[in-house]
Design a protein around this motif. Structure first.
Motif, PDB file in Angstrom:
ATOM      1  N   CYS A   1       1.134   2.650   2.851  1.00 29.16           N
ATOM      2  CA  CYS A   1       0.224   3.495   2.080  1.00 29.16           C
ATOM      3  C   CYS A   1      -0.470   2.634   1.034  1.00 29.16           C
ATOM      4  CB  CYS A   1       0.985   4.614   1.377  1.00 29.16           C
ATOM      5  SG  CYS A   1       1.663   5.823   2.515  1.00 29.16           S
ATOM      6  N   PRO A   2      -1.778   2.776   0.897  1.00 34.81           N
ATOM      7  CA  PRO A   2      -2.462   1.979  -0.126  1.00 34.81           C
ATOM      8  C   PRO A   2      -2.036   2.413  -1.526  1.00 34.81           C
ATOM      9  CG  PRO A   2      -3.965   3.581   0.841  1.00 34.81           C
ATOM     10  CD  PRO A   2      -2.674   3.665   1.613  1.00 34.81           C
ATOM     11  N   GLY A   3      -2.056   1.463  -2.447  1.00 37.64           N
ATOM     12  CA  GLY A   3      -1.766   1.789  -3.840  1.00 37.64           C
ATOM     13  C   GLY A   3      -2.879   2.626  -4.434  1.00 37.64           C
ATOM     14  N   SER A   4      -4.107   2.370  -3.986  1.00 40.92           N
ATOM     15  CA  SER A   4      -5.258   3.180  -4.368  1.00 40.92           C
ATOM     16  C   SER A   4      -6.265   3.124  -3.230  1.00 40.92           C
ATOM     17  CB  SER A   4      -5.881   2.668  -5.672  1.00 40.92           C
ATOM     18  OG  SER A   4      -6.370   1.353  -5.496  1.00 40.92           O
TER      19      SER A   4
ATOM     20  N   LEU B   1      -4.252  -4.408   7.987  1.00 38.42           N
ATOM     21  CA  LEU B   1      -4.101  -3.759   9.291  1.00 38.42           C
ATOM     22  C   LEU B   1      -3.000  -2.705   9.260  1.00 38.42           C
ATOM     23  CD1 LEU B   1      -4.500  -6.756  11.768  1.00 38.42           C
ATOM     24  CD2 LEU B   1      -6.164  -4.977  11.227  1.00 38.42           C
ATOM     25  N   LYS B   2      -1.922  -2.989   8.546  1.00 40.70           N
ATOM     26  CA  LYS B   2      -0.833  -2.026   8.444  1.00 40.70           C
ATOM     27  C   LYS B   2      -1.243  -0.809   7.614  1.00 40.70           C
ATOM     28  CE  LYS B   2       2.959  -5.154   9.451  1.00 40.70           C
ATOM     29  NZ  LYS B   2       4.194  -5.784   8.986  1.00 40.70           N
ATOM     30  N   ILE B   3      -2.101  -1.003   6.637  1.00 46.04           N
ATOM     31  CA  ILE B   3      -2.633   0.122   5.859  1.00 46.04           C
ATOM     32  C   ILE B   3      -3.543   0.967   6.752  1.00 46.04           C
ATOM     33  CG2 ILE B   3      -4.189   0.766   3.964  1.00 46.04           C
ATOM     34  CD1 ILE B   3      -3.018  -1.685   2.429  1.00 46.04           C
ATOM     35  N   ILE B   4      -4.434   0.332   7.482  1.00 47.86           N
ATOM     36  CA  ILE B   4      -5.328   1.054   8.392  1.00 47.86           C
ATOM     37  C   ILE B   4      -4.507   1.837   9.416  1.00 47.86           C
ATOM     38  CG2 ILE B   4      -7.078   0.805  10.200  1.00 47.86           C
ATOM     39  CD1 ILE B   4      -8.039  -1.733   8.665  1.00 47.86           C
ATOM     40  N   SER B   5      -3.426   1.234   9.888  1.00 51.29           N
ATOM     41  CA  SER B   5      -2.564   1.854  10.901  1.00 51.29           C
ATOM     42  C   SER B   5      -1.649   2.928  10.342  1.00 51.29           C
ATOM     43  CB  SER B   5      -1.698   0.779  11.565  1.00 51.29           C
ATOM     44  OG  SER B   5      -2.489  -0.213  12.146  1.00 51.29           O
ATOM     45  N   GLY B   6      -1.592   3.078   9.036  1.00 55.85           N
ATOM     46  CA  GLY B   6      -0.730   4.079   8.425  1.00 55.85           C
ATOM     47  C   GLY B   6       0.708   3.632   8.257  1.00 55.85           C
TER      48      GLY B   6
ATOM     49  N   GLY C   1       5.243  -5.292  -5.461  1.00 55.49           N
ATOM     50  CA  GLY C   1       5.741  -5.456  -6.830  1.00 55.49           C
ATOM     51  C   GLY C   1       4.559  -5.645  -7.765  1.00 55.49           C
ATOM     52  N   LYS C   2       4.563  -6.749  -8.502  1.00 60.01           N
ATOM     53  CA  LYS C   2       3.468  -7.025  -9.431  1.00 60.01           C
ATOM     54  C   LYS C   2       2.366  -7.872  -8.812  1.00 60.01           C
ATOM     55  CE  LYS C   2       6.271  -6.614 -13.569  1.00 60.01           C
ATOM     56  NZ  LYS C   2       6.675  -7.190 -14.844  1.00 60.01           N
ATOM     57  N   LYS C   3       2.599  -8.369  -7.582  1.00 61.89           N
ATOM     58  CA  LYS C   3       1.622  -9.236  -6.936  1.00 61.89           C
ATOM     59  C   LYS C   3       0.595  -8.405  -6.164  1.00 61.89           C
ATOM     60  CE  LYS C   3       1.003 -13.233  -4.035  1.00 61.89           C
ATOM     61  NZ  LYS C   3       1.587 -14.246  -3.195  1.00 61.89           N
ATOM     62  N   GLU C   4      -0.654  -8.481  -6.612  1.00 64.12           N
ATOM     63  CA  GLU C   4      -1.733  -7.761  -5.943  1.00 64.12           C
ATOM     64  C   GLU C   4      -2.147  -8.528  -4.685  1.00 64.12           C
ATOM     65  OE1 GLU C   4      -5.236  -5.157  -7.679  1.00 64.12           O
ATOM     66  OE2 GLU C   4      -5.544  -7.293  -8.040  1.00 64.12           O
ATOM     67  N   ILE C   5      -2.023  -7.884  -3.525  1.00 66.71           N
ATOM     68  CA  ILE C   5      -2.319  -8.508  -2.238  1.00 66.71           C
ATOM     69  C   ILE C   5      -3.739  -8.173  -1.794  1.00 66.71           C
ATOM     70  CG2 ILE C   5      -1.617  -8.686   0.188  1.00 66.71           C
ATOM     71  CD1 ILE C   5       0.464  -9.745  -1.812  1.00 66.71           C
ATOM     72  N   ILE C   6      -4.113  -6.913  -1.941  1.00 67.15           N
ATOM     73  CA  ILE C   6      -5.446  -6.449  -1.551  1.00 67.15           C
ATOM     74  C   ILE C   6      -6.059  -5.758  -2.758  1.00 67.15           C
ATOM     75  CG2 ILE C   6      -6.719  -4.867  -0.050  1.00 67.15           C
ATOM     76  CD1 ILE C   6      -4.540  -5.289   2.033  1.00 67.15           C
ATOM     77  N   LYS C   7      -7.301  -6.102  -3.054  1.00 65.20           N
ATOM     78  CA  LYS C   7      -7.950  -5.534  -4.240  1.00 65.20           C
ATOM     79  C   LYS C   7      -9.309  -4.947  -3.873  1.00 65.20           C
ATOM     80  CE  LYS C   7      -9.398  -6.631  -8.920  1.00 65.20           C
ATOM     81  NZ  LYS C   7      -9.524  -7.672  -9.935  1.00 65.20           N
TER      82      LYS C   7
END
Length: 159
Positions: free
Chosen positions: A57-60, A49-54, A17-23
């Motif tokens: 999807c990263p926001g950017s 880890l879930k982004i690395i694993s696919g 949502g609006k909360k940035e978790i990883i920057k």
């Protein structure tokens, strides 16, 4: 000979949502390196880890696995990964061996029986190979999860 970058994370950001978790996270992991993510609850370790694993999807930014862009070449990149994040997903009513056998059948039926027992031995579960998963202790369940992550002989293991 210089070691190849197996994982490249470039300027990855992610929000719920609006909360940035990883920057804007960037790092590269080379062949043979072992890394750990350390931080307080809610810092974004599992999300990364879930982004690395696919799985997310990263926001950017982007993630490269063995030269493959995780967002564009997901299926090919998956073949290089062994993943065990959080809980072990297994059928409670089946044995550890049978749970591995199901996964092996997705890859190569001919190697199934011997390879399943080899993996169970590797993770210290050969003696309980034919006991039901629901009877396993938490540590045993985690070890079965590691065996599951090793089925496809990954070049990258994410735990």
């Amino acid at each position: 000979m210089e070691k190849q970058n197996y994982v490249i994370i470039n300027s990855v950001s992610f929000s719920y949502g609006k909360k940035e978790i990883i920057k804007n996270v960037s790092l590269s992991l080379k062949q043979g390196e072992v890394w750990g993510l350390v931080g307080p609850n809610g810092a974004g370790k599992t999300t990364l880890l879930k982004i690395i694993s696919g799985l997310y999807c990263p926001g950017s930014g982007y993630v490269i696995i063995n030269g493959l862009n995780m967002s564009k070449d997901t299926n090919s990149a998956y073949k290089k990964l062994g993943i065990q994040i959080e809980d072990t997903a297994a059928y409670e009513h089946l044995t550890g061996y049978d749970n591995l056998k199901i996964l092996f059948n997705m890859y190569d039926e001919k190697e199934c029986e011997n390879s399943a027992l080899e993996l169970l031995s590797l993770v210290g579960l050969k003696d309980v190979a034919y006991e039901k998963f629901k009877t396993y202790s938490l540590g045993m369940k985690k070890r079965l999860g590691i065996a599951m992550a090793l089925i496809n002989k990954p070049s990258i293991l994410i735990l």
